[in-house]
Design an enzyme around this catalytic site. Sequence first.
Site, PDB file in Angstrom:
ATOM      1  N   VAL A  53     -24.631  46.269  22.786  1.00  0.00           N
ATOM      2  CA  VAL A  53     -25.575  45.446  22.023  1.00  0.00           C
ATOM      3  C   VAL A  53     -25.050  45.208  20.598  1.00  0.00           C
ATOM      4  O   VAL A  53     -25.038  44.077  20.103  1.00  0.00           O
ATOM      5  CB  VAL A  53     -26.971  46.120  21.980  1.00  0.00           C
ATOM      6  CG1 VAL A  53     -27.925  45.330  21.106  1.00  0.00           C
ATOM      7  CG2 VAL A  53     -27.534  46.271  23.389  1.00  0.00           C
ATOM      8  N   GLY A  54     -24.581  46.271  19.942  1.00  0.00           N
ATOM      9  CA  GLY A  54     -24.137  46.162  18.555  1.00  0.00           C
ATOM     10  C   GLY A  54     -22.946  45.242  18.372  1.00  0.00           C
ATOM     11  O   GLY A  54     -22.939  44.362  17.504  1.00  0.00           O
TER      12      GLY A  54
ATOM     13  N   GLY B  46     -24.746  51.258  15.445  1.00  0.00           N
ATOM     14  CA  GLY B  46     -24.329  51.344  16.854  1.00  0.00           C
ATOM     15  C   GLY B  46     -23.379  50.197  17.146  1.00  0.00           C
ATOM     16  O   GLY B  46     -23.670  49.032  16.825  1.00  0.00           O
TER      17      GLY B  46
ATOM     18  N   GLY C 148     -21.933  49.595  20.346  1.00  0.00           N
ATOM     19  CA  GLY C 148     -21.720  49.536  21.800  1.00  0.00           C
ATOM     20  C   GLY C 148     -21.955  48.107  22.252  1.00  0.00           C
ATOM     21  O   GLY C 148     -21.772  47.160  21.473  1.00  0.00           O
TER      22      GLY C 148
ATOM     23  N   LYS D  86     -40.228  52.544  36.161  1.00  0.00           N
ATOM     24  CA  LYS D  86     -39.122  53.373  35.672  1.00  0.00           C
ATOM     25  C   LYS D  86     -38.901  54.500  36.661  1.00  0.00           C
ATOM     26  O   LYS D  86     -39.850  55.039  37.224  1.00  0.00           O
ATOM     27  CB  LYS D  86     -39.483  53.977  34.311  1.00  0.00           C
ATOM     28  CG  LYS D  86     -38.304  54.577  33.591  1.00  0.00           C
ATOM     29  CD  LYS D  86     -37.529  53.503  32.890  1.00  0.00           C
ATOM     30  CE  LYS D  86     -36.244  53.974  32.304  1.00  0.00           C
ATOM     31  NZ  LYS D  86     -35.524  52.858  31.654  1.00  0.00           N
TER      32      LYS D  86
HETATM   33  P1  NAD Z   1     -23.912  51.721  24.314  1.00  0.00           P
HETATM   34  O1  NAD Z   1     -23.883  53.063  24.911  1.00  0.00           O
HETATM   35  O2  NAD Z   1     -22.999  50.643  24.801  1.00  0.00           O
HETATM   36  O3  NAD Z   1     -23.690  51.836  22.725  1.00  0.00           O
HETATM   37  C1  NAD Z   1     -24.361  52.724  21.891  1.00  0.00           C
HETATM   38  C2  NAD Z   1     -23.607  52.813  20.581  1.00  0.00           C
HETATM   39  O4  NAD Z   1     -24.342  53.621  19.677  1.00  0.00           O
HETATM   40  C3  NAD Z   1     -22.210  53.440  20.668  1.00  0.00           C
HETATM   41  O5  NAD Z   1     -21.370  52.726  19.795  1.00  0.00           O
HETATM   42  C4  NAD Z   1     -22.438  54.856  20.135  1.00  0.00           C
HETATM   43  O6  NAD Z   1     -21.266  55.397  19.549  1.00  0.00           O
HETATM   44  C5  NAD Z   1     -23.477  54.582  19.098  1.00  0.00           C
HETATM   45  N1  NAD Z   1     -24.274  55.734  18.694  1.00  0.00           N
HETATM   46  C6  NAD Z   1     -24.760  56.740  19.448  1.00  0.00           C
HETATM   47  N2  NAD Z   1     -25.487  57.571  18.679  1.00  0.00           N
HETATM   48  C7  NAD Z   1     -25.463  57.048  17.439  1.00  0.00           C
HETATM   49  C8  NAD Z   1     -26.053  57.410  16.214  1.00  0.00           C
HETATM   50  N3  NAD Z   1     -26.816  58.487  16.124  1.00  0.00           N
HETATM   51  N4  NAD Z   1     -25.821  56.635  15.129  1.00  0.00           N
HETATM   52  C9  NAD Z   1     -25.053  55.536  15.226  1.00  0.00           C
HETATM   53  N5  NAD Z   1     -24.492  55.126  16.352  1.00  0.00           N
HETATM   54  C10 NAD Z   1     -24.698  55.878  17.449  1.00  0.00           C
HETATM   55  O7  NAD Z   1     -25.435  51.245  24.424  1.00  0.00           O
HETATM   56  P2  NAD Z   1     -26.005  49.771  24.407  1.00  0.00           P
HETATM   57  O8  NAD Z   1     -26.074  49.241  25.795  1.00  0.00           O
HETATM   58  O9  NAD Z   1     -25.342  48.992  23.335  1.00  0.00           O
HETATM   59  O10 NAD Z   1     -27.526  50.064  23.989  1.00  0.00           O
HETATM   60  C11 NAD Z   1     -27.872  50.383  22.652  1.00  0.00           C
HETATM   61  C12 NAD Z   1     -29.381  50.495  22.557  1.00  0.00           C
HETATM   62  O11 NAD Z   1     -29.987  49.274  22.958  1.00  0.00           O
HETATM   63  C13 NAD Z   1     -29.999  51.574  23.454  1.00  0.00           C
HETATM   64  O12 NAD Z   1     -31.127  52.081  22.771  1.00  0.00           O
HETATM   65  C14 NAD Z   1     -30.475  50.796  24.668  1.00  0.00           C
HETATM   66  O13 NAD Z   1     -31.565  51.444  25.311  1.00  0.00           O
HETATM   67  C15 NAD Z   1     -30.912  49.503  24.021  1.00  0.00           C
HETATM   68  N6  NAD Z   1     -30.925  48.353  24.924  1.00  0.00           N
HETATM   69  C16 NAD Z   1     -29.796  47.971  25.560  1.00  0.00           C
HETATM   70  C17 NAD Z   1     -29.806  46.859  26.386  1.00  0.00           C
HETATM   71  C18 NAD Z   1     -28.555  46.375  27.062  1.00  0.00           C
HETATM   72  O14 NAD Z   1     -28.578  45.239  27.584  1.00  0.00           O
HETATM   73  N7  NAD Z   1     -27.457  47.111  27.083  1.00  0.00           N
HETATM   74  C19 NAD Z   1     -31.000  46.132  26.580  1.00  0.00           C
HETATM   75  C20 NAD Z   1     -32.151  46.546  25.902  1.00  0.00           C
HETATM   76  C21 NAD Z   1     -32.101  47.664  25.075  1.00  0.00           C
END
Ligand code: NAD
Length: 377
Positions: free
Chosen positions: A181-182, A177, A179, A77
């Site tokens: 992943v969601g 969430g 974003g 990291k």
């Molecule tokens: P992103 O930034 O695309 O989306 C995050 C979402 O969470 C957004 O919709 C945001 O509005 C929402 N959000 C923020 N704070 C919030 C809260 N307190 N309550 C509810 N919603 C909230 O991020 P992502 O890439 O979708 O990643 C989401 C999580 O998954 C992170 O913890 C990230 O570390 C983890 N993750 C992502 C990946 C990846 O491939 N992108 C891989 C492994 C882990």
Amino acid sequence: MENMFNFADELGPSKIIHIYEPAVGLKGILVVDNIAMGPSIGGLRIAPDVSVNECFRLARAMTLKNAAAGLPHGGGKMVVYGDPNMPLQQKQLIVRAAAASLRNQEAYIFGPDMGTNEECMAWVRDENGRSVGLPRELGGIPLDEIGATAWGLMHASNVALNYLDFKLPGSRVVIQGFGSVGKHSAKFLRDQGALIVAVNDSRGTIYNKEGLDIEALFELKLAGKSVIDFSGGESLEQDAIIDIDCEIWIPAARPDVINEQNVERLTTKLIVQGANIPITEGAEKQLFERGILCVPDFIANAGGVICGAMEYKGSTQQVVMTTIAEKISTNTKAVLEISTLENIQPREAAIKMATERIKKAMSMRRWSLFSSAPHFI
Ligand code: NAD
């Protein structure tokens, strides 16, 4: 002054490097944890306030995730201090300086993380040739656009259902969430017949017991709006996402969102962890005692890093998606089998499985971590 050897345990870390370049205001820390399986892959994060300890914990999480996913990579990291929203030109200078200063640290391959994206990875590659998560034009596979992590979550959910008394079609899913992943998780699970009854984002929660229109929500987010601007559901407080009764609950937002103070409010049967460390240790233990099945983060959400590692070797999108499905299904099954057999939490089973693999790899080295082979750390 923190004593860096305080972190040392049976697995690592093998190196902690501080870098400093006053000409561009660069201050950064690289933690290379265990590299018995190969050079580490981990995200480059730009943040104002990450301690060495946190950087080490994130590197260790990558060691376990990469080992559990059976990738020929260890965990690392990197943190660069600064405002993640700094002007692009300044960001380019800092990222390039960080990459150039670590040009000879072959034990670390840069990936995107909070504050960095595909463009940053292109700058890193230009400086030292070692990054994943590249733009398509440079042979990258855009993992967020294709929903690589969500694809893995869907397969983890399918395997977990073999241990539960309901089927995916008709089951109610709640996602925290919306974003990358969601929203892709919502789509993949809906395509298999699940009802996505509630999702939320940083502004609030949207709920419809008949199931939400996922395409309409995708469009709203694309237009820069919130899920609560959707008219096809009841809008609720952000925190209400925890209270909605469902069969599958997916955290895909922030760390520690479920903790000892709110865990009792969850009424679900299965939690598939999309976010990293979304549930505190104590809360996850309580869920286990209540019989709620949790597929741990570093097993369920490894789709992104599998995609990055395969991109590095020049793979294609189609092969990547097949591999994610296969790896995540096999690993989820292995973890849930150990957990059932030994009556331990799935997380404990997952750590045990990953650690055994790492130790086996260490035993095949002349020293436990280092290799003298050219181009192989
Ligand atoms: P992103 O930034 O695309 O989306 C995050 C979402 O969470 C957004 O919709 C945001 O509005 C929402 N959000 C923020 N704070 C919030 C809260 N307190 N309550 C509810 N919603 C909230 O991020 P992502 O890439 O979708 O990643 C989401 C999580 O998954 C992170 O913890 C990230 O570390 C983890 N993750 C992502 C990946 C990846 O491939 N992108 C891989 C492994 C882990």
